[in-house]
Design an enzyme around this catalytic site. Sequence first.
Site, PDB file in Angstrom:
ATOM      1  N   ASP B  75       0.820  -1.220   0.000  1.00  0.00           N
ATOM      2  CA  ASP B  75       0.000   0.000   0.000  1.00  0.00           C
ATOM      3  C   ASP B  75       0.850   1.264   0.000  1.00  0.00           C
ATOM      4  O   ASP B  75       2.050   1.234   0.281  1.00  0.00           O
ATOM      5  CB  ASP B  75      -0.953   0.013   1.196  1.00  0.00           C
ATOM      6  CG  ASP B  75      -0.237   0.026   2.535  1.00  0.00           C
ATOM      7  OD1 ASP B  75       0.773  -0.700   2.685  1.00  0.00           O
ATOM      8  OD2 ASP B  75      -0.671   0.772   3.441  1.00  0.00           O
ATOM      9  N   GLU B 129       0.061  -1.057   5.596  1.00  0.00           N
ATOM     10  CA  GLU B 129       1.088  -0.679   6.555  1.00  0.00           C
ATOM     11  C   GLU B 129       0.975   0.793   6.942  1.00  0.00           C
ATOM     12  O   GLU B 129       1.407   1.187   8.012  1.00  0.00           O
ATOM     13  CB  GLU B 129       2.484  -0.945   5.956  1.00  0.00           C
ATOM     14  CG  GLU B 129       3.642  -0.830   6.947  1.00  0.00           C
ATOM     15  CD  GLU B 129       4.232   0.580   7.046  1.00  0.00           C
ATOM     16  OE1 GLU B 129       5.000   0.812   8.002  1.00  0.00           O
ATOM     17  OE2 GLU B 129       3.927   1.456   6.196  1.00  0.00           O
TER      18      GLU B 129
END
Lengths: 358, 358
Positions: B75, B129
């Site tokens: 991400d 994350e």
Amino acid sequence: MANPLTPDVLVDPVVLTRTLVDIESVSRDEKVIADCVEDVLRQSPHLHTERYGNTVMARTGLGRGQRVILAGHLDTVPINGNFPSTVVDDLIYGCGTSDMKSGVALALHLAATLPEPGYDVTYLFYEAEEIESQFNGLHLVAQEHPEWLRADFAVLLEPTYGVVEAGCQGTLAARIRTHGRRAHTARAWRGVNAIHAAGEVLRRLADYRPRTVTIDGCTYREGLNAVRIVGGVAGNVVPDECEVEVNLRFAPDRTEKQALDHVHEVFADFDIEVTDSAPGALPGLGAAPAREFLTAVGAEPAAKLGWTDVSRFAALGIPALNYGPGDPALAHAPDEHVEIGKIRDGAATLHRWLTAYE
Amino acid sequence: MANPLTPDVLVDPVVLTRTLVDIESVSRDEKVIADCVEDVLRQSPHLHTERYGNTVMARTGLGRGQRVILAGHLDTVPINGNFPSTVVDDLIYGCGTSDMKSGVALALHLAATLPEPGYDVTYLFYEAEEIESQFNGLHLVAQEHPEWLRADFAVLLEPTYGVVEAGCQGTLAARIRTHGRRAHTARAWRGVNAIHAAGEVLRRLADYRPRTVTIDGCTYREGLNAVRIVGGVAGNVVPDECEVEVNLRFAPDRTEKQALDHVHEVFADFDIEVTDSAPGALPGLGAAPAREFLTAVGAEPAAKLGWTDVSRFAALGIPALNYGPGDPALAHAPDEHVEIGKIRDGAATLHRWLTAYE
């Protein structure tokens, strides 16, 4: 709706207080109460009555040497489980009982029942005192109908618990800002923490020793306080800005300009933005009607510490003071109430004053 | 959609970086990129591939004596006018170039092109994350599939600009509250100002001298900072509460408990609430694959000051370090970019390490 302010009600300031409290009139919703008050005044042949918005003015035209104003606001703060009124022993409970329908009741009682006072009297019942200044009826009248406010002396019937509170303190609001440099808190040494820098602002506030000033026998206590602080970007960022909002309450021997200079002196070397400022009002107890009023009350005046509309009269050159039966400590409280004895005392005192020279 | 991660792309980690950047994958929106990555891995017969949510795990099963993990998150933070990628000279610009699709590209390139590494390798491509811990793919896998994380050593491909950053500092967030007593600012002496009381909290922060600690040759610099302050009731009220949020970054020789005790010691006599806490991770450079990794890189390790998922591996007993081609100073910035040379160097280094014992 039939007007609840009947002749039977108007002759008794205690019954009149309850009746006024039971006409709901939160700020910006004063039309009904203003209609009722205007109706009463227009039925009094000794008064000339006018209206602007929800503010009603009525005055005698007896050709007396002096003119005095009795003024009170018709609005209340929002109801808070305290409407309509209730009576417990010698206390009337309800929204507006102290602030300030008991004061309004004294003025309306006298307007309706005293056709020939010793001074010419201007009665002013105004709207929107409890909210932003731009809506304040007294402020609007000063702009649009300044001739309504021509007088030698004014009594504002704000709650004072039956004592005379003279003049008022000024107030100044300012934002003190500190600046820094952002950095990740894991590498904090690369930044400069603006919240840490605000520690010096708070130290000066904690160390500040406010003045106490006595004028015309009235003792004013100044104060300088942080009222808000805000700073921070995120939980992992050294913040680059912090803002402390301070409020200075200053005795009326300082002008607004002098108060501003004082704030700049206290927070020298800081970034300062003044956001609000209002002048104080000197007690003004030298005017003849003021001296006669103090004789009628029979007590020494005290200093008014909070800011009130007395300052608006002072700005127009009219000496003014606060005097009302309500308890200022109960204003805006859910358990707001007024002592019936204070209403009767206030009515008797004002009657004595206004008839001493009849 | 045809998978853009074709064999031609996978053999070149620079082209692969751009291709990964051009698959939008802001946190909570990683399905498309996870589908593409899973597809590539399942087509590699030397890998056993599994998926949980938008986290994809693939591992070799060569029966080597040691197993290492290469991990990277799929991400990015929200796009900020920096999508899709662009190339200027030897720089690739775009959201996620540094943090951390260039790192992901190294792992995916090796997974697809190195069928017989010297260690058994587990490749982990995980979701979320950049947002709250509860969504973090590594956190979820540690709970639901802990067997995926069995290994002797882990490399997290977070941006380090090609240096080895070992261990990580711990972090603790706490709220320090001061209390007072409300009063009208016109009668401030009746109250106690909680914002003024917070001055002492800020003084202790300004006076604080953080430790510097060296472990395994890595130097950690601690820090204690106010990151937020808030207090105030209204512009005319002495405030009765103020809250300062502080963030302590602590070297990994302190446990979470010791860090907490330290905060209580610094702010003795204040009301303290801990709102967040995460342990640090010791560098853990004693493990054989870690020593061999340092040999392959050929440089001394530095301390990791920020908190990273390295700490999650440490909590599982797996020595871990950060090593990636991105520049940590550019992470989350609108002008985020990565140097093409750093990607090529990183690919060569990891290849050297993983083939030295083939």
